[in-house]
Write an enzyme that holds these catalytic residues in place. Structure first.
Site, PDB file in Angstrom:
ATOM      1  N   TYR A  75       1.753   1.239  -3.453  1.00 56.19           N
ATOM      2  CA  TYR A  75       3.184   1.020  -3.228  1.00 56.19           C
ATOM      3  C   TYR A  75       3.458   0.470  -1.829  1.00 56.19           C
ATOM      4  O   TYR A  75       4.466  -0.179  -1.603  1.00 56.19           O
ATOM      5  CB  TYR A  75       3.950   2.337  -3.386  1.00 56.19           C
ATOM      6  CG  TYR A  75       4.343   2.686  -4.798  1.00 56.19           C
ATOM      7  CD1 TYR A  75       3.378   2.824  -5.788  1.00 56.19           C
ATOM      8  CD2 TYR A  75       5.672   2.905  -5.137  1.00 56.19           C
ATOM      9  CE1 TYR A  75       3.733   3.171  -7.079  1.00 56.19           C
ATOM     10  CE2 TYR A  75       6.037   3.246  -6.427  1.00 56.19           C
ATOM     11  CZ  TYR A  75       5.066   3.380  -7.398  1.00 56.19           C
ATOM     12  OH  TYR A  75       5.433   3.723  -8.667  1.00 56.19           O
TER      13      TYR A  75
ATOM     14  N   LYS B 293      -9.889   7.732  -9.561  1.00 58.52           N
ATOM     15  CA  LYS B 293     -10.669   6.752 -10.324  1.00 58.52           C
ATOM     16  C   LYS B 293     -11.875   6.405  -9.451  1.00 58.52           C
ATOM     17  O   LYS B 293     -12.107   5.243  -9.067  1.00 58.52           O
ATOM     18  CB  LYS B 293      -9.781   5.534 -10.622  1.00 58.52           C
ATOM     19  CG  LYS B 293     -10.389   4.514 -11.555  1.00 58.52           C
ATOM     20  CD  LYS B 293     -10.439   4.964 -13.009  1.00 58.52           C
ATOM     21  CE  LYS B 293     -11.207   3.964 -13.855  1.00 58.52           C
ATOM     22  NZ  LYS B 293     -11.486   4.470 -15.213  1.00 58.52           N
TER      23      LYS B 293
ATOM     24  N   ASP C   9      -7.934   8.056 -16.289  1.00 62.01           N
ATOM     25  CA  ASP C   9      -7.823   7.720 -17.720  1.00 62.01           C
ATOM     26  C   ASP C   9      -8.044   8.964 -18.569  1.00 62.01           C
ATOM     27  O   ASP C   9      -7.336   9.209 -19.549  1.00 62.01           O
ATOM     28  CB  ASP C   9      -8.792   6.578 -18.102  1.00 62.01           C
ATOM     29  CG  ASP C   9     -10.176   6.709 -17.487  1.00 62.01           C
ATOM     30  OD1 ASP C   9     -10.415   7.637 -16.701  1.00 62.01           O
ATOM     31  OD2 ASP C   9     -11.039   5.855 -17.816  1.00 62.01           O
TER      32      ASP C   9
ATOM     33  N   ASP D 190       2.961   8.420 -10.506  1.00 65.33           N
ATOM     34  CA  ASP D 190       4.142   7.806 -11.128  1.00 65.33           C
ATOM     35  C   ASP D 190       3.940   7.719 -12.632  1.00 65.33           C
ATOM     36  O   ASP D 190       4.797   8.125 -13.420  1.00 65.33           O
ATOM     37  CB  ASP D 190       4.360   6.408 -10.534  1.00 65.33           C
ATOM     38  CG  ASP D 190       5.536   5.698 -11.174  1.00 65.33           C
ATOM     39  OD1 ASP D 190       6.601   6.338 -11.294  1.00 65.33           O
ATOM     40  OD2 ASP D 190       5.394   4.527 -11.570  1.00 65.33           O
TER      41      ASP D 190
ATOM     42  N   ASP E  37       5.633  10.373 -15.923  1.00 61.82           N
ATOM     43  CA  ASP E  37       6.452   9.875 -17.049  1.00 61.82           C
ATOM     44  C   ASP E  37       5.798  10.312 -18.358  1.00 61.82           C
ATOM     45  O   ASP E  37       6.468  10.747 -19.289  1.00 61.82           O
ATOM     46  CB  ASP E  37       6.540   8.335 -17.039  1.00 61.82           C
ATOM     47  CG  ASP E  37       7.806   7.828 -16.370  1.00 61.82           C
ATOM     48  OD1 ASP E  37       8.275   8.507 -15.425  1.00 61.82           O
ATOM     49  OD2 ASP E  37       8.324   6.775 -16.782  1.00 61.82           O
TER      50      ASP E  37
HETATM   51  C1  IPM Z   1       9.885   7.237  -9.716  1.00 61.62           C
HETATM   52  C2  IPM Z   1      10.350   5.840 -10.020  1.00 61.62           C
HETATM   53  C3  IPM Z   1      10.186   4.970  -8.771  1.00 61.62           C
HETATM   54  C4  IPM Z   1       8.712   4.967  -8.431  1.00 61.62           C
HETATM   55  C5  IPM Z   1      10.734   3.535  -8.919  1.00 61.62           C
HETATM   56  C6  IPM Z   1      12.184   3.532  -9.263  1.00 61.62           C
HETATM   57  C7  IPM Z   1      10.455   2.707  -7.705  1.00 61.62           C
HETATM   58  O1  IPM Z   1       9.687   5.318 -11.117  1.00 61.62           O
HETATM   59  O2  IPM Z   1      10.437   7.875  -8.797  1.00 61.62           O
HETATM   60  O3  IPM Z   1       8.968   7.697 -10.391  1.00 61.62           O
HETATM   61  O4  IPM Z   1       7.941   4.172  -8.982  1.00 61.62           O
HETATM   62  O5  IPM Z   1       8.318   5.760  -7.576  1.00 61.62           O
HETATM   63 MG    MG Z   2       8.389   6.663 -12.084  1.00 59.17          MG
END
Ligand code: IPM
Ligand code: MG
Length: 356
Positions: free
Chosen positions: A142, A190, A222, A246, A250
């Site tokens: 990032y 990884k 993975d 990240d 999710d």
């Molecule tokens: C999160 C989001 C952010 C990230 C985006 C919006 C930049 O997906 O906080 O997980 O990737 O960190």
């Molecule tokens: Mg995210």
């Protein structure tokens, strides 16, 4: 003492969900006799539109001078669909994380009794799953430089960078959290491919003997992605680099049943930020349908992590549990039954707190 809260509602559904969290915070504050003062500031696409900067200096000043930051969401389709945009809302979030030194993002993953049927995973797999993902938040791909395009535009590059110091502080935090929980730490990397991951492993292995009571395992990302789905109960505390964290969180949100249920706390050097893990959900903006629970639960984390007010946090969690049990939920988790609006859920939660 007056607690100063910076409110950065941001884009999309941000303002709607933050409004609900504030209602609930207000109810808690009144009940426990605290004194909170809110100040709003710009961030994200709305800040670009108004002042040309997704994380304006005034916003940063405010965050620095506050006791906690309550954050909504950022992002706007007009930027997502324009890869050539010079300034992007997400840069605001990244700048905030970097400038506040928020190197650790704590993302608890757990189930809710009355929501468990909402997970696409088998009940016996998810029932009882409860782990904490600690995502490194201010380094890795990032932030690594160089990043960009070659002059002829035919090549693009991102760089993943980690220093020993950055790895050490986040891994140490992982060990400390594991010590407070079930004493098991999974370090996700990884290392079979990436040099940064091999440094993670080297540093982690050096720290390991300082925490003999913690059971440590190293897992390739993975494999971790698979295990989160096939046996989430094996995890207690997971620590990983920015990008992996990240993606994995999710993925892990399906365990809870909805992205709209997962809160987070970003902690580090300066003021901590409390934010839902989901994005700005542009399709729902202004419709009063988004699930406010992730933000409300982020407020619970704010009471607990920023102010050590455990009873206050617990009361908010209880309110959320009770709303789920009572079926006072938004459409993402209504399961064909009556769906309540964002503000109705917020009102119900605040009233629960007031009347208990
Ligand atoms: C999160 C989001 C952010 C990230 C985006 C919006 C930049 O997906 O906080 O997980 O990737 O960190
Ligand atoms: Mg995210």
């Amino acid at each position: 003492m007056t607690y100063k809260i910076a409110v950065l509602a941001g884009d999309g559904i941000g303002p709607e969900i933050v409004t609900q969290a504030r209602k609930v915070i207000d109810a808690v504050v009144e009940k426990f006799g605290h004194d909170f003062e809110y100040t709003e500031a710009l961030v994200g696409a709305v800040a670009i539109d108004k002042v040309g900067n997704p994380y304006p200096d005034e916003t940063h000043e405010l965050c620095m001078n506050s006791d906690a930051v309550l954050f909504g969401s950022i992002g706007h389709p007009k930027f997502d669909n324009d890869p050539s945009a010079k300034v992007r809302p997400e840069q605001g979030l990244l700048a905030m994380r970097k400038k506040l030194g928020l190197y650790a993002n704590l993302r608890p993953v757990n189930t809710f009794k009355s929501l468990i049927h909402k997970s696409p995973l088998k009940l016996e797999l998810v029932d009882g799953a409860d782990f904490m993902c600690i995502r490194e938040l201010t380094s890795g791909m990032y932030f690594g430089r160089p990043q960009g395009r070659s002059e002829d535009g035919q090549t693009a590059y991102d760089t993943c960078v980690y220093t020993v110091e950055e790895i050490e502080r986040i891994v140490r935090l992982g060990f400390e959290y594991a010590g407070k929980r079930r004493k098991k730490l999974t370090i996700v990397d990884k290392a079979n491919v990436l040099a940064t991951s091999r440094l993670w492993r080297e540093v982690s292995q050096r720290i390991e003997p300082e925490f003999p009571e913690i059971e440590v395992e190293y897992m390739f990302v993975d494999n971790a992605a698979m295990q989160i789905i096939t046996c989430p109960k094996r995890f207690d505390v997971m620590v990983t680099e920015n990008m992996f964290g990240d993606i994995l969180t999710d993925e892990a949100s399906v365990i809870a049943g909805s992205m709209g249920m997962l809160p987070s706390a970003s902690i580090g050097v300066h003021t901590s930020v409390f934010e839902p893990i989901h994005g700005s959900y542009p399709q729902a903006t202004g419709k009063n349908i988004a699930n406010p629970c992730a933000t409300v639960l982020s407020a619970a984390m704010m009471f607990e992590y920023a102010f050590g007010m455990m009873k206050e946090g617990a009361l908010i969690r209880k309110a959320v549990d009770m709303s789920l049990e009572a079926g006072v939920v938004t459409e993402d988790i209504a399961d064909g039954k009556k769906a309540y609006s964002t503000s109705e859920v917020g009102d119900w939660l605040a009233n629960f707190v007031k009347n208990i």
